[in-house]
Design an enzyme around this catalytic site. Structure first.
Site, PDB file in Angstrom:
ATOM      1  N   LYS A  72       0.820  -1.219   0.000  1.00  0.00           N
ATOM      2  CA  LYS A  72       0.000   0.000   0.000  1.00  0.00           C
ATOM      3  C   LYS A  72       0.854   1.269   0.000  1.00  0.00           C
ATOM      4  CE  LYS A  72      -2.697   0.426   3.622  1.00  0.00           C
ATOM      5  NZ  LYS A  72      -1.778  -0.264   4.263  1.00  0.00           N
ATOM      6  N   THR A  88       3.999   1.463  -0.819  1.00  0.00           N
ATOM      7  CA  THR A  88       4.768   1.441  -2.070  1.00  0.00           C
ATOM      8  C   THR A  88       3.934   2.028  -3.206  1.00  0.00           C
ATOM      9  OG1 THR A  88       5.734  -0.596  -1.221  1.00  0.00           O
ATOM     10  CG2 THR A  88       6.174  -0.083  -3.516  1.00  0.00           C
ATOM     11  N   ARG A  95       2.213   8.013   6.969  1.00  0.00           N
ATOM     12  CA  ARG A  95       2.428   7.992   8.420  1.00  0.00           C
ATOM     13  C   ARG A  95       3.898   7.735   8.747  1.00  0.00           C
ATOM     14  NH1 ARG A  95      -1.305   3.350  10.241  1.00  0.00           N
ATOM     15  NH2 ARG A  95      -0.618   2.544   8.236  1.00  0.00           N
ATOM     16  N   LYS A 128       6.653  -6.716  11.210  1.00  0.00           N
ATOM     17  CA  LYS A 128       6.210  -6.021  10.008  1.00  0.00           C
ATOM     18  C   LYS A 128       7.367  -5.392   9.229  1.00  0.00           C
ATOM     19  CE  LYS A 128       3.187  -2.185   8.632  1.00  0.00           C
ATOM     20  NZ  LYS A 128       4.160  -1.110   8.459  1.00  0.00           N
ATOM     21  N   ALA A 183      -3.619   1.326  12.687  1.00  0.00           N
ATOM     22  CA  ALA A 183      -4.885   1.284  11.957  1.00  0.00           C
ATOM     23  C   ALA A 183      -5.834   0.222  12.491  1.00  0.00           C
ATOM     24  CB  ALA A 183      -4.621   1.031  10.480  1.00  0.00           C
ATOM     25  N   PHE A 210      -3.775  -0.761   6.690  1.00  0.00           N
ATOM     26  CA  PHE A 210      -4.372  -2.085   6.566  1.00  0.00           C
ATOM     27  C   PHE A 210      -5.453  -2.107   5.483  1.00  0.00           C
ATOM     28  CE2 PHE A 210      -2.834  -2.753  11.114  1.00  0.00           C
ATOM     29  CZ  PHE A 210      -1.731  -3.468  10.699  1.00  0.00           C
ATOM     30  N   PHE A 250       4.039  -8.379  -9.130  1.00  0.00           N
ATOM     31  CA  PHE A 250       5.180  -9.180  -8.676  1.00  0.00           C
ATOM     32  C   PHE A 250       5.729  -9.947  -9.874  1.00  0.00           C
ATOM     33  CE2 PHE A 250       3.566  -8.122  -4.614  1.00  0.00           C
ATOM     34  CZ  PHE A 250       4.540  -8.410  -3.656  1.00  0.00           C
ATOM     35  N   TRP A 266       7.352  -0.901  -8.133  1.00  0.00           N
ATOM     36  CA  TRP A 266       8.376  -1.511  -7.287  1.00  0.00           C
ATOM     37  C   TRP A 266       9.662  -1.716  -8.102  1.00  0.00           C
ATOM     38  CZ3 TRP A 266      11.306  -6.004  -7.112  1.00  0.00           C
ATOM     39  CH2 TRP A 266      11.926  -6.288  -5.886  1.00  0.00           C
TER      40      TRP A 266
END
Length: 558
Positions: A73, A75, A96, A107, A275, A303, A383, A411
């Site tokens: 998210k 990214t 954030r 995480k 979150a 999230f 991906f 990415w």
């Protein structure tokens, strides 16, 4: 194709001096308060000076329910911001700050990944500009002053059994969830049971992220309810007299932090409520300031959309008078496969049927977001292992649900990989197709608000709450808090309160274990299921592999 780690890519970044980034936004150097060469805070005077400018368009990035396969998210937020700048738009991102707890836990970092990152990555994931330390100190100053007040005669008549203000630390430390303080006799006060939450769950964090300016901050801090008397009358932070000193500690933390993406585009990184247990959005002051400085502002909510987006719309937008022009819903082929029942070890193999079986999770989030009256686009975060057939299956599914899915390769390629998404999002935002409205009105009862979220977003049949909880909600309504929104604390992994139930379940109920009044932040926290306000560390925490190399560079932080 690059196989560099995120931290290697971040370290190789060609950063510009932060003054140049400020120049891009028209922030004069005397209004930038630099923290080293690559980060700075924005002065309140400058923020005040741009208040009358028109707002840019606000774009929210949210996601499906997270899986161990990763969604990306942040990214995507970074990639979209870079993509908008690439196609000639003046865009900013607002994200954030990272909490130390998850960094050393499971995480990892929170600054994007690959070629869509915000830098300086190590600083942002560690102490950054000290905002979280300031919040921790302000929160615990209030804790100390409450116990001190009781010790010196308890003039306010605080019932020691009814002190609701706990303590905080910005680490995952399960040993502190439930503690007894003031042992050791007369000199140390009166023993009582309390506990620690993680700093990002503190009401002080929520207040900092929702306050307009320092005077609003001080007023909200004063409103915090910290305890009750024997007659059940509330005792506030203002009664204890701590709000002035707390504001002094938070004076600099209140100012948004300016940094840059790998492509030298401006980013505000400010505030960071969890979150799943808090409201999960960056600060209102950063978002509102960004809207005055850029034509497009891309922000995220933590999230899945059942938590982050719901709170963004029902709490942050309601409190801040914001309306998103478009929502980007992030999904991955890998996560669809996991929702379709594939084990993590088998995600590399093509499995179009599993992709289709997992898509209902995505479909439900699309429906839920449309319920707020906002246009939705799906971003498929690409991906390397994704096959064309799998990507097409997601696109077809999304098309059947009246929206479109766009493949994004930020990415691997940075902004080049989000040109298509940026172009479409700008078109939608410019068309002004949304008619945003929160899900419920202020005048519904608190329990009806909880039911609205549980039924319309989680698709639950019922909310389970015993008489004690319902009485508590009614007492708060009688005391004048009935118009507040609710902040649902539940697992991020499922629409239900059971973290193992993936997909789009129906026929479940939402058990409410506890409710907490955040009178300063202006919402009621509703704790559902087994959610913890102080997370623990996993059996092999990330901290085991974090250290300095021979050059003094940080290793193991990702």
């Amino acid at each position: 194709m690059s196989h560099k780690s995120d931290i290697e890519i971040a370290r190789a970044a060609k950063k510009r001096p932060i003054g140049e980034i400020g120049d891009k936004l028209g922030i004069p150097s005397d209004h930038l308060l630099p923290y080293g060469h690559d980060k700075a805070k924005i002065s309140q005077d400058f923020i005040n000076s741009v208040e009358d400018r028109p707002d840019g368009k606000l774009i929210l990035v949210t996601a499906i329910n997270p899986t161990p396969a990763g969604e990306g998210k942040t990214t995507t937020t970074v990639g979209l911001g870079d993509g908008l700048n690439r196609i000639g738009k003046k865009a900013m991102i607002c994200i954030r700050e990272a909490s130390l707890g998850p960094n050393f836990g499971m995480k990892g970092g929170a600054a994007g990944g690959g070629y869509a990152q915000v830098v300086p990555m190590e600083d942002m994931n560690l102490h950054f500009t000290g905002d979280f330390h300031a919040i921790t100190s302000a929160h615990n100053l209030l804790s100390a002053m409450i116990d001190n007040h009781i010790y010196w005669g308890n003039e306010l008549g605080i019932d020691e059994r009814r002190v609701t203000w706990r303590r905080v630390v910005d680490l995952n430390d399960r040993a502190l969830r439930d503690v007894v303080t003031s042992l050791g006799g007369v000199a140390n006060g009166f023993p009582r049971q309390t506990g620690f939450d993680i700093t990002v769950a503190s009401e002080v964090m929520a207040i900092l992220c929702l306050a307009k300016d320092l005077s609003d901050l001080e007023a909200r801090l004063g409103d915090i309810i910290v305890a009750y008397t024997r007659d059940r009358d509330p005792i506030t932070c203002r009664d204890v007299g701590a709000e002035g000193a707390m504001t002094v500690l938070l004076k600099d933390a209140m100012q948004p932090n300016l940094v840059q993406t790998l492509e030298n585009n401006p980013a505000f990184v400010h505030g960071g409520p969890f979150a799943n247990i808090a409201h999960g959005c960056n600060s209102l002051i950063a978002t509102r300031t960004a809207l005055k400085l850029a034509d497009y502002v891309v922000t995220e909510a933590g999230f899945g959309a059942d938590l982050g987006a719901e709170k963004f719309m029902n709490i942050k937008c309601r409190k801040g008078g914001l309306a998103p022009a478009a929502v980007v819903l992030v999904a991955t082929v890998r996560a669809m496969k996991m929702n379709g029942g594939v084990a993590k070890a088998d995600l590399g193999a093509e499995n179009v049927d599993a992709v289709k079986a997992g898509c209902p999770n995505l479909g439900r989030h699309i429906e839920n977001l449309k319920g707020f009256g906002v246009p939705v686009v799906v971003a498929i975060n690409h991906f390397v292992t994704d096959t064309d057939a799998e990507v097409q299956a997601v696109k077809d599914y999304v098309a059947e649900h009246g929206t479109e899915a766009i493949l994004c390769q930020h990415w691997a390629k940075g902004s080049e990989g989000t040109e298509a998404l940026a172009t479409r999002v700008a078109e939608i935002a410019d068309a002004g197709m949304g008619s945003f409205a929160p899900l419920y009105n202020d005048d519904l009862s608190l329990f009806e608000k909880i039911e609205t979220v549980a039924k319309r977003i989680y698709r639950a049949d019922e909310v389970l709450a015993d008489k004690k909880i319902r009485d508590q909600l009614r007492a708060w309504e009688a005391a004048g808090y009935g118009n507040l929104p609710v902040c649902m604390a539940k697992t991020q992994y499922s629409f239900t309160t059971d973290p193992t139930r993936r997909g789009a379940p129906t026929g479940h109920s939402v058990p409410v274990r506890e409710v907490r009044l955040s009178a300063g932040a202006g919402f009621v926290v509703v704790i559902c299921g087994e959610i913890m306000t102080m997370p623990g560390l996993p059996s092999k925490p990330a901290a085991l592999t974090i250290g300095l190399d021979d050059n003094g560079d940080v290793q193991g932080l990702f």
